[in-house]
Design a protein around this motif. Sequence first.
Motif, mmCIF file in Angstrom:
data_model
loop_
_atom_site.group_PDB
_atom_site.id
_atom_site.type_symbol
_atom_site.label_atom_id
_atom_site.label_comp_id
_atom_site.label_asym_id
_atom_site.label_seq_id
_atom_site.Cartn_x
_atom_site.Cartn_y
_atom_site.Cartn_z
ATOM 1 N N ARG A 42 14.010 2.771 80.979
ATOM 2 C CA ARG A 42 12.640 2.368 80.657
ATOM 3 C C ARG A 42 11.745 3.358 81.397
ATOM 4 N N ASP A 43 11.020 4.168 80.669
ATOM 5 C CA ASP A 43 10.192 5.212 81.263
ATOM 6 C C ASP A 43 10.978 6.061 82.272
ATOM 7 N N GLY A 94 7.615 -5.351 77.092
ATOM 8 C CA GLY A 94 6.373 -5.132 76.373
ATOM 9 C C GLY A 94 6.546 -5.311 74.878
ATOM 10 N N SER A 95 5.614 -4.742 74.123
ATOM 11 C CA SER A 95 5.756 -4.821 72.677
ATOM 12 C C SER A 95 5.214 -3.534 72.061
ATOM 13 N N GLU A 96 5.590 -3.273 70.830
ATOM 14 C CA GLU A 96 5.176 -2.053 70.158
ATOM 15 C C GLU A 96 4.730 -2.349 68.736
ATOM 16 N N GLN A 114 2.195 -1.816 73.863
ATOM 17 C CA GLN A 114 1.546 -2.729 74.793
ATOM 18 C C GLN A 114 2.559 -3.018 75.891
ATOM 19 N N LYS A 115 2.432 -2.317 76.997
ATOM 20 C CA LYS A 115 3.388 -2.498 78.097
ATOM 21 C C LYS A 115 2.928 -3.641 78.967
ATOM 22 N N GLN A 116 3.916 -4.404 79.381
ATOM 23 C CA GLN A 116 3.607 -5.454 80.332
ATOM 24 C C GLN A 116 3.507 -4.763 81.682
ATOM 25 N N THR A 117 2.340 -4.832 82.300
ATOM 26 C CA THR A 117 2.198 -4.079 83.540
ATOM 27 C C THR A 117 2.083 -5.017 84.730
ATOM 28 N N GLY A 118 2.403 -4.494 85.897
ATOM 29 C CA GLY A 118 2.186 -5.245 87.131
ATOM 30 C C GLY A 118 3.183 -6.361 87.335
ATOM 31 N N HIS A 133 23.153 -6.736 76.169
ATOM 32 C CA HIS A 133 22.615 -7.628 75.137
ATOM 33 C C HIS A 133 21.102 -7.739 75.346
ATOM 34 N N SER A 134 20.435 -6.590 75.260
ATOM 35 C CA SER A 134 18.982 -6.511 75.428
ATOM 36 C C SER A 134 18.383 -6.335 74.044
ATOM 37 N N ASN A 135 17.060 -6.224 73.964
ATOM 38 C CA ASN A 135 16.441 -5.975 72.659
ATOM 39 C C ASN A 135 17.046 -4.734 71.998
ATOM 40 N N THR A 136 17.219 -3.680 72.793
ATOM 41 C CA THR A 136 17.774 -2.444 72.228
ATOM 42 C C THR A 136 19.234 -2.641 71.812
#
Lengths: 249, 322
Positions: free
Chosen positions: B10-11, A163-165, B191-195, B96-99
Amino acid sequence: MKILVTLGNVPDTTTKARFADGDTHLDMTGVQWIINPWDELALTRAMELKEDAANPVDHVTVVTVGTQEAEPTIRKALAIGADDAIRVNAEAKDAWFTAQQIAAAVKDQDFDLILTGIESSDYNGAAVGGMVAELLDLTSISAVSGVELNGNEITLHRDIDGGSETVQADLPLVAIVQKGIAKEPRIPAMRGIMMARKKPLQVVDPVEADALTSYNHFELPQPKPPCKMIDPEHVEELVSLLQNEAKVI
Amino acid sequence: MAVLIYTENRDGKFTKASFESVSFGVRIAKEMNLPAVVLSLGTVDNKALQVLGKYGPDTILTLEDERFDTLDNKAYTAAISAVAADIAAKVVLFSHSNTGKAVAPRVAARMKAAYAPALTGLPVSYNPLIVRKKVMSGKAFADIGLSGEASVLTLSPNAFEVVEKPADIPVEKVNIPVDDNWFTTRVTGVQKQTGKVILTDADIVVSGGRGMKGPENWGPIEELAGLLGAATACSRPVSDEDWRPHEEHTGQTGKIIAPNLYIACGISGAIQHLAGVSSSKYIVAINTDPDAPIFEAADYGIVGDAMKVLPALVEEVKKVIQ
Ligand SMILES: Cc1cc2nc3c(=O)[nH]c(=O)nc-3n(C[C@H](O)[C@H](O)[C@H](O)COP(=O)(O)OP(=O)(O)OC[C@H]3O[C@@H](n4cnc5c(N)ncnc54)[C@H](O)[C@@H]3O)c2cc1C
Ligand SMILES: Nc1ncnc2c1ncn2[C@@H]1O[C@H](COP(=O)(O)O)[C@@H](O)[C@H]1O
């Protein structure tokens, strides 16, 4: 408000991988040098922010750690619109060395916003931005795909996994930027190229700093076996290969 | 001394990449004769934490504090470095993720440790430590020697097979004082990517290029992705033209992915596109031009019109998936 953009000088993205000195170095002979693609987008966004009269941005500086060979790339950044440039006169030995040089060169200059690219397209280190922030003890925000200013307030958009923030923080800060930050990289215009020649390019000596990593061997990936071609009238063969040979569906 | 492995949730659920990191870190720890210590930040329930035990660590540490539920680079760096100092970590490992990309270089700088990102496999040597990564956006491999007291490493997603075995590892709470001043960012919108399947996690990816002609032709790509449990992706011009959202853009300047299967429809296979997808285990190319460079990167190819081949492929996949 003063913006700093860190500028990597990298081989053109279509450069073939070739090695030299017994595969201990990348062979850069005949390579076309460009501004690292993300840094070019960062600079483009910095110029947009400066040109928007609603914003208090009055100065955009670029900094490169590199030898004299990086100067055409720096001049290109000046032609795109940066007001001045700093070149730390040293070979960028590794990310840690480079970050220490950038931090030392800018620490007394009170930049409000430092934009770095997410990674350099040659070594793909994804390191310098975070290290600079740490060395300067600044807030850093990564994977940034949008920067908005409203007076002295900054709002950033960043990608997270899945997602994005929208993120806010006080200036000064380091934004580590990626695709989305600007639509298209700006191409220098004739007037810009003429003006770039007269803009200040300050060359500073490197500070004493250590490198902690060394690239000592390069290798090409294993060649792929040739592609198996399937008749477009017999798509079921593809499905069968994916199921039984590749075992991926 | 120890190997410290940072795991991301994640959550409240740990990511697949984190399981890979734990498996990888446990293996390195064994080779170095050190204990493998896993660290989680933020609120995660005990059940989720216990799942990490399956991947073989000696200790699972959790720093439960809801201020860590969103990423703050500085605060994460402070917490992870404090734990690393506490256990005298020789190696600190991230995905090596965004975090990982956001935090690992800061941790390395704080520890004055050698940093090597995006490893593609186990170290080439442990003493001295030499690791392997891709350079030039996947066009070559490089071996990197690390010097210094400690090392910070990140592991490419999908580069290391997870090893599972049932185990019951107690979860310990970390007691380091968390300072309010560590937190300098505020997340004001999510803005979570859902589904849909998340692109960087997906085992299968179905992707379209300019050869798809327009956004109205994405039906069969989405249908195929739905059938295969796949994520959808696209080439850069497709996202530049707003045919598809920019999160789908793969390649050198977009997302770098390594699924088991990448299906490229109407994509020419430009070097910058391949930079993002060439680590896929298998690549299928559907293209009208037999000389398109994508066929050099592909394992299976169909020379044909994607508008006809894709619907046929959907029908065939339906038959075997039922
Ligand atoms: C610095 C830089 C960075 C870049 N980064 C990226 C990046 O990250 N990702 C990226 O993707 N690109 C990137 N590019 C752009 C890249 O060079 C290519 O231009 C782009 O990948 C081409 O996209 P495409 O394959 O969708 O389109 P095209 O090159 O136009 O190819 C379309 C293909 O579709 C085929 N086709 C046409 N009709 C049909 C049909 N009916 N059925 C099947 N096939 C059909 C054609 O034969 C052709 O091969 C970058 C470029 C630069 C300079
Ligand atoms: N030699 C350099 N001089 C200035 N900035 C650099 C240099 N190398 C890398 N950077 C910056 O750091 C970012 C990340 O690079 P890297 O950590 O090398 O992948 C790049 O996008 C640049 O903004």
